[in-house]
Design a protein around this motif. Structure first.
Motif, PDB file in Angstrom:
ATOM      1  N   PRO A 109     -33.279 -42.364  30.254  1.00 47.42           N
ATOM      2  CA  PRO A 109     -33.213 -43.692  30.872  1.00 47.42           C
ATOM      3  C   PRO A 109     -32.218 -44.606  30.169  1.00 47.42           C
ATOM      4  CG  PRO A 109     -35.177 -43.507  29.515  1.00 47.42           C
ATOM      5  CD  PRO A 109     -34.553 -42.137  29.539  1.00 47.42           C
ATOM      6  N   ASP A 110     -31.773 -45.632  30.885  1.00 44.77           N
ATOM      7  CA  ASP A 110     -30.958 -46.676  30.264  1.00 44.77           C
ATOM      8  C   ASP A 110     -31.801 -47.424  29.238  1.00 44.77           C
ATOM      9  OD1 ASP A 110     -28.799 -46.096  31.924  1.00 44.77           O
ATOM     10  OD2 ASP A 110     -29.377 -47.578  33.426  1.00 44.77           O
ATOM     11  N   ASP A 111     -31.153 -47.882  28.181  1.00 52.06           N
ATOM     12  CA  ASP A 111     -31.842 -48.738  27.220  1.00 52.06           C
ATOM     13  C   ASP A 111     -32.099 -50.103  27.854  1.00 52.06           C
ATOM     14  OD1 ASP A 111     -31.720 -46.701  25.399  1.00 52.06           O
ATOM     15  OD2 ASP A 111     -30.037 -47.540  24.259  1.00 52.06           O
ATOM     16  N   SER A 112     -33.173 -50.717  27.487  1.00 52.36           N
ATOM     17  CA  SER A 112     -33.492 -52.042  28.013  1.00 52.36           C
ATOM     18  C   SER A 112     -32.662 -53.101  27.306  1.00 52.36           C
ATOM     19  CB  SER A 112     -34.980 -52.352  27.819  1.00 52.36           C
ATOM     20  OG  SER A 112     -35.776 -51.400  28.502  1.00 52.36           O
ATOM     21  N   PRO A 113     -32.210 -54.124  28.030  1.00 49.16           N
ATOM     22  CA  PRO A 113     -31.464 -55.211  27.380  1.00 49.16           C
ATOM     23  C   PRO A 113     -32.308 -55.875  26.301  1.00 49.16           C
ATOM     24  CG  PRO A 113     -31.283 -55.340  29.770  1.00 49.16           C
ATOM     25  CD  PRO A 113     -32.346 -54.319  29.483  1.00 49.16           C
ATOM     26  N   VAL A 114     -31.663 -56.292  25.227  1.00 49.84           N
ATOM     27  CA  VAL A 114     -32.344 -56.955  24.123  1.00 49.84           C
ATOM     28  C   VAL A 114     -31.688 -58.313  23.916  1.00 49.84           C
ATOM     29  CG1 VAL A 114     -32.897 -56.880  21.666  1.00 49.84           C
ATOM     30  CG2 VAL A 114     -32.903 -54.759  23.019  1.00 49.84           C
ATOM     31  N   SER A 115     -32.489 -59.357  23.963  1.00 51.08           N
ATOM     32  CA  SER A 115     -31.944 -60.705  23.782  1.00 51.08           C
ATOM     33  C   SER A 115     -31.496 -60.913  22.341  1.00 51.08           C
ATOM     34  CB  SER A 115     -32.995 -61.757  24.158  1.00 51.08           C
ATOM     35  OG  SER A 115     -34.131 -61.634  23.335  1.00 51.08           O
ATOM     36  N   ASP A 145     -26.511 -48.020  26.755  1.00 52.42           N
ATOM     37  CA  ASP A 145     -27.284 -48.691  25.725  1.00 52.42           C
ATOM     38  C   ASP A 145     -27.467 -50.162  26.084  1.00 52.42           C
ATOM     39  OD1 ASP A 145     -24.897 -50.007  25.135  1.00 52.42           O
ATOM     40  OD2 ASP A 145     -24.468 -48.793  23.357  1.00 52.42           O
ATOM     41  N   THR A 146     -27.964 -50.938  25.150  1.00 58.55           N
ATOM     42  CA  THR A 146     -28.293 -52.336  25.446  1.00 58.55           C
ATOM     43  C   THR A 146     -27.073 -53.178  25.794  1.00 58.55           C
ATOM     44  OG1 THR A 146     -28.179 -52.851  23.082  1.00 58.55           O
ATOM     45  CG2 THR A 146     -30.342 -52.287  23.997  1.00 58.55           C
TER      46      THR A 146
END
Length: 309
Positions: A109-115, A145-146
């Motif tokens: 899966p794609d990495d989840s965005p990280v603020s 990635d993010t």
């Protein structure tokens, strides 16, 4: 910088993924490596190169891709052609090995965005692979990635693919041989008229042109007007000024004078001296104006004679 904002690049040395039309950073041409397992091969004829990479929006891999009978990668690549400059080539490659590790990596899966993470404001090659099977053709991309870049595992698997070129064809020259040899861009904005129109420089700023250091590169341009009315200079010649010629040029630079009546848009050709350097100087070859930095002046004919061929 002033020069970069005004210069029109003579080439775009980026790879564009076929079917996507997106300029990307870097060039990832798979090949070599020792794959664990070969790609499946079809009992029928191979896909025609024209049909290898149909226009599709690449998607994340789903379903595993094990049903693929033919796998292709299509890129546009910049290459030097002897005595003919730089060209863009359409290249079609058939994957012959290393597919299993790639499918495994692409299924992640794609990495989840990280603020709070600072990401570079650039685009990334999505590393698209075209899977052909009984159910049709799918364009699949690498998981990201993010920051939107292909993951390290996906990039490694892509770069480890073993491929065979089945077609390569030039489709556009992006840099002339003259530009390659001289390092003068093929196109350059007519910044004399641009500055006059936008009032980016003035004759009353108190500046004076600096003498140029030996040797001086001269990129010569002829002007045409595009459909939007922009005056574009096209590379027409190049020379190096040194010795007596340069001394004559510097003497003429010392005789320029402020003259607001001097037109900066009537010339049909101009020369750029020391392009990109701190002493970049633009001379109208059939006009009156000369500019350096953000100052401009009227020049006598002696300056044009010194610059001319």
């Amino acid at each position: 910088m002033r020069v970069l904002s005004r210069c029109i690049a003579g080439s775009l040395l980026a790879v564009v993924v076929a079917g996507c039309g997106t300029a990307v950073t870097g060039q990832h041409t798979p090949g070599g490596g020792s794959p664990a397992t070969p790609a499946p091969s079809s009992s029928g004829p191979a896909v025609e190169p024209e049909a290898a990479c149909p226009v599709q929006t690449p998607e994340h891999l789903s379903g595993g891709g094990a049903d693929a009978t033919e796998v292709y990668i299509c890129t546009r690549e910049s290459r030097a052609v002897p005595d003919d400059g730089m060209w863009m080539f359409q290249v079609v490659r058939r994957v012959s090995g290393g597919l299993d590790p790639l499918l495994q990596a692409y299924a992640a899966p794609d990495d989840s965005p990280v603020s709070g993470i600072a990401c570079a404001a650039i685009g990334y090659d999505p590393l698209v692979v075209y899977l052909h099977g009984d159910g049709g053709t799918r364009a699949v991309r690498a998981p990201v990635d993010t920051c939107g870049a292909p993951t390290a595992q996906a990039r490694s698997a892509y770069d480890s693919l073993v491929t065979t070129v089945v077609r390569e064809r030039s489709d556009a020259r992006i840099q002339s041989q003259l530009s390659v040899d001289t390092q003068c861009p093929d196109a350059f904005k007519d910044i004399l008229s641009l500055d006059e129109r936008d009032r980016l420089s003035g004759a009353d700023d108190g500046l004076a042109p600096e003498p140029l250091s030996d040797p001086v590169s001269v990129c010569e341009y002829r002007i045409t007007t595009d459909a939007d009315g922009n005056r574009i200079g096209h590379l027409d010649g190049h020379r190096i000024l040194s010795g007596d010629r340069l001394r004559a040029l510097n003497t003429a630079l010392g005789h320029v004078r402020h003259d607001p009546s001097c037109s900066r848009h009537e010339q049909t050709s101009f020369a750029v001296l020391n392009m990109g350097g701190s002493q970049e100087t633009v001379v109208a070859l059939d006009g009156c104006a000369v500019s350096q930095g953000y100052g401009w002046w009227r020049a006598d004919d002696q300056l044009r004679l010194a610059v001319g061929s």
